[in-house]
Design an enzyme around this catalytic site. Structure first.
Site, mmCIF file in Angstrom:
data_model
loop_
_atom_site.group_PDB
_atom_site.id
_atom_site.type_symbol
_atom_site.label_atom_id
_atom_site.label_comp_id
_atom_site.label_asym_id
_atom_site.label_seq_id
_atom_site.Cartn_x
_atom_site.Cartn_y
_atom_site.Cartn_z
ATOM 1 N N ASN A 93 0.873 -1.175 0.000
ATOM 2 C CA ASN A 93 0.000 0.000 0.000
ATOM 3 C C ASN A 93 0.910 1.225 0.000
ATOM 4 O O ASN A 93 1.457 1.586 1.034
ATOM 5 C CB ASN A 93 -0.895 -0.041 1.254
ATOM 6 C CG ASN A 93 -1.716 1.224 1.431
ATOM 7 O OD1 ASN A 93 -1.788 2.068 0.537
ATOM 8 N ND2 ASN A 93 -2.328 1.356 2.600
ATOM 9 N N LYS A 141 0.210 4.248 -0.340
ATOM 10 C CA LYS A 141 -0.404 5.468 0.223
ATOM 11 C C LYS A 141 -0.081 6.666 -0.674
ATOM 12 O O LYS A 141 0.011 6.509 -1.885
ATOM 13 C CB LYS A 141 0.040 5.664 1.679
ATOM 14 C CG LYS A 141 -0.203 4.414 2.534
ATOM 15 C CD LYS A 141 -0.046 4.645 4.009
ATOM 16 C CE LYS A 141 -0.312 3.330 4.748
ATOM 17 N NZ LYS A 141 -0.249 3.476 6.204
ATOM 18 N N HIS A 164 -9.641 1.431 4.712
ATOM 19 C CA HIS A 164 -8.383 1.670 5.436
ATOM 20 C C HIS A 164 -8.649 2.676 6.554
ATOM 21 O O HIS A 164 -9.426 3.614 6.388
ATOM 22 C CB HIS A 164 -7.295 2.186 4.486
ATOM 23 C CG HIS A 164 -5.946 2.162 5.129
ATOM 24 N ND1 HIS A 164 -5.548 3.111 6.031
ATOM 25 C CD2 HIS A 164 -4.929 1.267 5.034
ATOM 26 C CE1 HIS A 164 -4.333 2.809 6.468
ATOM 27 N NE2 HIS A 164 -3.938 1.691 5.872
ATOM 28 N N GLU A 217 -7.044 5.079 7.576
ATOM 29 C CA GLU A 217 -6.785 6.486 7.222
ATOM 30 C C GLU A 217 -7.975 7.085 6.498
ATOM 31 O O GLU A 217 -8.281 8.276 6.645
ATOM 32 C CB GLU A 217 -5.485 6.579 6.403
ATOM 33 C CG GLU A 217 -4.271 6.350 7.303
ATOM 34 C CD GLU A 217 -3.064 5.718 6.640
ATOM 35 O OE1 GLU A 217 -2.978 5.707 5.393
ATOM 36 O OE2 GLU A 217 -2.194 5.214 7.387
ATOM 37 N N GLU A 225 -5.677 -4.696 10.631
ATOM 38 C CA GLU A 225 -4.638 -3.699 10.892
ATOM 39 C C GLU A 225 -4.969 -2.932 12.166
ATOM 40 O O GLU A 225 -5.752 -1.975 12.127
ATOM 41 C CB GLU A 225 -4.549 -2.702 9.729
ATOM 42 C CG GLU A 225 -4.235 -3.324 8.395
ATOM 43 C CD GLU A 225 -3.656 -2.308 7.420
ATOM 44 O OE1 GLU A 225 -2.535 -2.543 6.948
ATOM 45 O OE2 GLU A 225 -4.296 -1.285 7.152
ATOM 46 N N GLY A 263 2.251 2.353 10.844
ATOM 47 C CA GLY A 263 3.231 3.417 10.679
ATOM 48 C C GLY A 263 3.938 3.809 11.965
ATOM 49 O O GLY A 263 4.600 4.853 12.020
ATOM 50 N N SER A 306 3.103 -1.981 10.519
ATOM 51 C CA SER A 306 4.546 -2.048 10.785
ATOM 52 C C SER A 306 5.161 -3.404 10.464
ATOM 53 O O SER A 306 6.090 -3.852 11.148
ATOM 54 C CB SER A 306 4.851 -1.636 12.231
ATOM 55 O OG SER A 306 4.483 -0.277 12.438
#
Ligand code: PGA
Length: 255
Positions: free
Chosen positions: A10, A12, A96, A98, A168, A174, A213
């Site tokens: 991904n 991003k 996701h 985000e 996730e 991250g 991560s």
């Protein structure tokens, strides 16, 4: 029946024309002769055409990071499933964290995206996972069950046939702070059991990736867990050697 793992990058909001060409070129070289793991990359949509071109003749599949629920019309800034399909995209990330956070996407809206992708013949990669506060409050199972039920209750459990779930934990994305293999395994097993309550057949074949991560040093241990079927990789997917090491770890994981 053994499940074939999927390792998906991904990207991003990262990249450029030159970066896309160089990373795909390097990935193709790094992955020569590797089998036993499905591999996909999701660059920003701007670079799908270039990526499709670079990936011609490669086993690496193309993906995207989002999709709209509409087929066409007055929806400024949105991209349809058919458009992604036309550029060869196969695996589409939806839900996701985000997007849930920055774009206020709800479980119901994400379930609609899931349905649109199934109707278009593409593979949804449904991201689910709890916040740090939910984790500390012991709410993880409740949260992931709710996120999965949003799909099951509107589309039926069979919608997960041939689909992908990416667990996730938000606190691991991250941050460099991955879930431990046993923490992740426990939730993956819970997710599979939860789906099995509706259909054992669907639960047995659904791909459940871990994300948050994942890197070239922790991947092998995660993939050794029986219910972890590969990974959705952010930061480490931007470097060909690290991403290739993760793919090889999944390909070599003996279950
Ligand atoms: P990360 O991101 O690997 O950089 O933690 C994973 C993701 O958000 O899909």
């Amino acid at each position: 029946m053994a499940r074939q793992p999927l390792v998906m990058g991904n990207w991003k909001l990262n990249g450029s024309k030159a970066f896309t060409a160089a990373l795909i070129h390097d990935l193709k070289r790094e992955l020569i002769g590797v089998s036993g793991c499905n591999v996909a990359i999701a660059p920003p949509v701007m670079y799908l055409a270039a990526a499709e071109n670079e990936l011609t003749g490669s086993e690496i599949a193309l993906g995207a990071q989002n999709v709209d629920i509409h087929a066409q019309g007055a929806f400024t800034g949105d991209i349809s499933a058919e458009m992604l399909k036309e550029f060869g995209a196969k695996y589409i990330i939806i839900g996701h964290s985000e997007r849930r956070t920055y774009h206020h996407e709800s479980d119901a809206f994400i379930a609609k995206k899931f349905g649109v992708l199934k109707a278009t013949g593409m593979i949804p990669v449904l991201c689910i996972g709890e916040t740090e506060a939910e984790n500390e409050a012991g709410q993880t199972e409740v949260v992931v069950a709710r996120q999965i039920d949003a799909v099951i209750n509107t589309l039926g459990v069979d919608a997960f046939l041939g689909a992908v779930i990416a667990y996730e934990p938000i606190w691991a994305i991250g941050t460099g702070k991955s879930a431990t293999p046993s923490q992740a395994q426990a939730i993956h097993a819970f997710i599979r059991r939860h789906i099995a309550e509706k259909s054992a057949t669907v639960a047995e074949q659904v791909i459940i990736q871990y994300g948050g991560s994942v890197n070239d040093s922790n991947a092998a241990e995660l993939f050794a867990q029986p219910d972890i079927d590969g990974a959705l990789v952010g930061g480490a997917s931007l470097k060909a050697p690290a991403f290739a090491t993760i793919v090889k770890a999944a390909a070599n994981a003996k279950k």
